[in-house]
Design an enzyme around this catalytic site. Structure first.
Site, mmCIF file in Angstrom:
data_model
loop_
_atom_site.group_PDB
_atom_site.id
_atom_site.type_symbol
_atom_site.label_atom_id
_atom_site.label_comp_id
_atom_site.label_asym_id
_atom_site.label_seq_id
_atom_site.Cartn_x
_atom_site.Cartn_y
_atom_site.Cartn_z
ATOM 1 N N TYR A 161 0.825 -1.204 0.000
ATOM 2 C CA TYR A 161 0.000 0.000 0.000
ATOM 3 C C TYR A 161 0.861 1.257 0.000
ATOM 4 O O TYR A 161 0.449 2.295 -0.518
ATOM 5 C CB TYR A 161 -0.953 -0.022 1.195
ATOM 6 C CG TYR A 161 -2.202 0.797 0.981
ATOM 7 C CD1 TYR A 161 -3.060 0.531 -0.084
ATOM 8 C CD2 TYR A 161 -2.529 1.837 1.835
ATOM 9 C CE1 TYR A 161 -4.208 1.280 -0.281
ATOM 10 C CE2 TYR A 161 -3.676 2.584 1.652
ATOM 11 C CZ TYR A 161 -4.509 2.306 0.591
ATOM 12 O OH TYR A 161 -5.643 3.050 0.390
ATOM 13 N N LYS A 168 -3.660 8.115 3.363
ATOM 14 C CA LYS A 168 -4.883 7.790 4.105
ATOM 15 C C LYS A 168 -4.753 8.168 5.578
ATOM 16 O O LYS A 168 -5.748 8.555 6.213
ATOM 17 C CB LYS A 168 -5.211 6.306 3.960
ATOM 18 C CG LYS A 168 -5.592 5.883 2.547
ATOM 19 C CD LYS A 168 -6.771 6.670 1.999
ATOM 20 C CE LYS A 168 -7.237 6.115 0.660
ATOM 21 N NZ LYS A 168 -8.304 6.941 0.050
#
Length: 275
Positions: A161, A168
């Protein structure tokens, strides 16, 4: 009567029929919402590929407008919100489903991310929420709701990720600060942290198939979510049913986020398997 009868709002960030924003939009429309939409500006206005992709989905729902919007362009953002106010007057909800990182920076390790790639990713994935909130605030009805989309990689290290995890984390912090600042005006700001869904964004994450297998094996419900489940959850947070919820990151991931290790049966042979 639907939960959104008489309510109006805007969805930023539908890419195609596999977008989480589209799953939420379908639920909003089913509940009676009047919705306007934005799309990525097309490089060639004579061949509006991005606009056409969105229109094919939203026109059958009675979309009130479909506008190009580059969230890195303040003048265009001002123009979009002027159009929103002209069309709707006041609004009741905004859905923010916008994220991007340059592929060369997203796929490599965080320590190798370029300064430019980091800046671009944070600008589009995090600052865009702040930019929308500031412009939406004056035209929100009391009880208005702003929702964004995040992922567990903002709270925990999820291999593959990478840079988007940093984005995020920033997005979730922005959600909390905006909730605090806009709350006195009766406005709510929340985020949904969904399990992995096969979206365009997910295609840029390394080993996505393995991620799906992990959720099916590790989550308490022993499965991954459906698009409909996250769509209903998003509709709930934008609705008056969630009037007492703000600053929240709601995990819709079949419980995966609560697990500190694999369940005891994770490595047992499946029924019918060899061995």
């Amino acid at each position: 009567m639907g939960l959104f009868d008489g309510k109006k709002g805007v969805v930023f960030g539908i890419a195609n029929e596999r977008s989480i924003a589209w799953a939420i939009t379908q639920q909003l429309a089913e509940q009676g919402a009047e919705i306007g939409f934005t799309h990525l500006p097309d490089k060639d206005p004579a061949r509006p590929k991005n606009e056409n992709k969105v229109r094919r989905l939203v026109d059958p729902l009675g979309a009130k407008f479909v506008l190009p919007c580059n969230v890195q362009d303040d003048e265009q953002l001002d123009s979009v919100f002027k159009s929103i106010e002209e069309q709707f007057g006041k609004i009741d909800f905004v859905l923010h489903s916008i994220a991007f990182a340059p592929p060369q920076d997203l796929t490599g390790p965080v320590y190798n991310v370029s300064r430019g790639g980091f800046t671009t990713a944070m600008d589009i994935s995090v600052y865009s929420l702040i930019a929308l909130a500031g412009r939406a605030r004056p035209i929100f009805n009391e009880g208005g709701s702003l929702l964004t989309l995040t992922y567990l990689g903002g709270e925990r290290v999820i291999p593959g990720y990478n840079l988007m995890g940093l984005c995020k984390a920033g997005l979730e912090s922005a959600t909390e600060y905006l909730a605090s600042e806009m709350g006195p005006e009766g406005l709510r700001v929340n985020a949904i942290s969904a399990g992995p869904v096969k979206t365009i964004s997910a295609s840029g994450v390394g080993d996505f198939k393995k991620m799906l297998q992990l959720y099916e094996t590790f989550s308490p419900l022993r499965r991954n979510i459906s698009e409909e489940e996250v769509g209903k959850s998003g509709m709930f947070l934008l609705s008056d049913l969630a009037s007492g919820i703000t600053g929240e990151t709601l995990h819709v991931d079949c419980g995966y986020h609560v697990m500190g290790g694999p369940p005891l049966d994770a490595f047992e042979p499946k029924e019918g398997s060899a061995g």
